[in-house]
Design a protein around this motif. Structure first.
Motif, mmCIF file in Angstrom:
data_model
loop_
_atom_site.group_PDB
_atom_site.id
_atom_site.type_symbol
_atom_site.label_atom_id
_atom_site.label_comp_id
_atom_site.label_asym_id
_atom_site.label_seq_id
_atom_site.Cartn_x
_atom_site.Cartn_y
_atom_site.Cartn_z
ATOM 1 N N LYS A 18 31.899 16.923 22.162
ATOM 2 C CA LYS A 18 31.535 16.056 21.044
ATOM 3 C C LYS A 18 30.021 16.009 20.950
ATOM 4 O O LYS A 18 29.336 15.898 21.969
ATOM 5 C CB LYS A 18 32.099 14.650 21.270
ATOM 6 C CG LYS A 18 31.830 13.691 20.136
ATOM 7 C CD LYS A 18 32.537 12.369 20.352
ATOM 8 C CE LYS A 18 32.354 11.484 19.135
ATOM 9 N NZ LYS A 18 33.110 10.248 19.246
ATOM 10 N N GLU A 19 29.506 16.083 19.727
ATOM 11 C CA GLU A 19 28.072 15.953 19.490
ATOM 12 C C GLU A 19 27.799 14.616 18.815
ATOM 13 O O GLU A 19 28.514 14.229 17.885
ATOM 14 C CB GLU A 19 27.560 17.085 18.593
ATOM 15 C CG GLU A 19 27.616 18.446 19.248
ATOM 16 C CD GLU A 19 27.101 19.567 18.355
ATOM 17 O OE1 GLU A 19 26.935 19.347 17.128
ATOM 18 O OE2 GLU A 19 26.863 20.663 18.887
ATOM 19 N N LEU A 20 26.780 13.923 19.289
ATOM 20 C CA LEU A 20 26.340 12.658 18.707
ATOM 21 C C LEU A 20 24.870 12.796 18.349
ATOM 22 O O LEU A 20 24.117 13.459 19.066
ATOM 23 C CB LEU A 20 26.474 11.516 19.723
ATOM 24 C CG LEU A 20 27.814 11.302 20.412
ATOM 25 C CD1 LEU A 20 27.668 10.262 21.515
ATOM 26 C CD2 LEU A 20 28.855 10.872 19.407
ATOM 27 N N SER A 21 24.443 12.149 17.273
ATOM 28 C CA SER A 21 23.019 12.157 16.940
ATOM 29 C C SER A 21 22.707 11.035 15.964
ATOM 30 O O SER A 21 23.594 10.511 15.291
ATOM 31 C CB SER A 21 22.593 13.513 16.353
ATOM 32 O OG SER A 21 23.285 13.787 15.151
ATOM 33 N N GLU A 34 23.371 6.109 23.911
ATOM 34 C CA GLU A 34 24.453 6.360 22.958
ATOM 35 C C GLU A 34 25.578 7.164 23.606
ATOM 36 O O GLU A 34 26.755 6.908 23.356
ATOM 37 C CB GLU A 34 23.922 7.070 21.715
ATOM 38 C CG GLU A 34 22.988 6.224 20.875
ATOM 39 C CD GLU A 34 23.681 5.109 20.103
ATOM 40 O OE1 GLU A 34 24.925 5.122 19.974
ATOM 41 O OE2 GLU A 34 22.966 4.213 19.610
ATOM 42 N N ALA A 35 25.220 8.122 24.438
ATOM 43 C CA ALA A 35 26.248 8.911 25.121
ATOM 44 C C ALA A 35 27.053 8.035 26.072
ATOM 45 O O ALA A 35 28.291 8.063 26.062
ATOM 46 C CB ALA A 35 25.605 10.072 25.875
ATOM 47 N N ALA A 47 29.378 5.615 24.395
ATOM 48 C CA ALA A 47 30.542 6.253 23.770
ATOM 49 C C ALA A 47 31.715 6.394 24.741
ATOM 50 O O ALA A 47 32.842 6.659 24.312
ATOM 51 C CB ALA A 47 30.157 7.626 23.216
#
Length: 156
Positions: A34-37, A55-56, A59
């Motif tokens: 999963k990519e978060l930004s 944030e990681a 999650a």
């Protein structure tokens, strides 16, 4: 209950420092990725580096065993060299009695480090590490977006 093994790669970027900034994380667990930004209109590179880690970890619903790759010596050293614990003990003051920068983010990170078993791995930025390079692309793309929100914790 056994903990999941999660691998996380993070990066933060700022176009000017301070300036528009972005953060990114790639998370891997059990063959899934999963990519978060995200980003802010006016912030600093260090804030974006911390926010990528935050944030990681936020999650992850359940406690996990996390191997976290970062090119930020600031974030890694704050945890591994116990700067963070010292800042807390000293009432969020540095060794030379100045207020700790980015306190709002560090305070959010503390309970996450207690919840998860996190081990940091440093990677040299812009050295061809594929996941670090991907995070850099994502973070820069966020920093370049129009209409970014204000960073509520940023102070000049």
């Amino acid at each position: 209950m056994s903990q999941f093994d999660v691998t996380v790669f993070t990066d933060g970027s700022c176009l000017g420092n301070p300036g528009p900034g972005g953060w990114a994380a790639i998370m891997r667990c059990n063959g899934c990725e999963k990519e978060l930004s995200g980003g802010f209109a006016l912030t600093t590179n260090n804030r974006m580096e911390i926010l990528a880690v935050l944030e990681a970890l936020e999650a992850l619903r359940d406690p996990c065993k996390v191997t976290l790759f970062t090119d930020s010596q600031y974030v890694r050293n704050a945890v591994e060299k116990k700067w963070l614990a010292g800042w807390q003990r000293n009432g969020w003051k540095t060794a030379d009695k100045k207020p700790v920068k980015n306190r709002d983010l560090w305070e959010r990170l503390v309970p996450l480090l207690a919840k998860h078993s996190v081990s940091f791995r440093w990677v040299r930025g812009h050295s061809g590490h594929p996941e670090n390079e991907r995070c850099d692309v994502l973070a820069r793309a966020q920093a370049s977006r129009r209409g970014l929100p204000e960073d509520p914790g940023f102070t000049a």
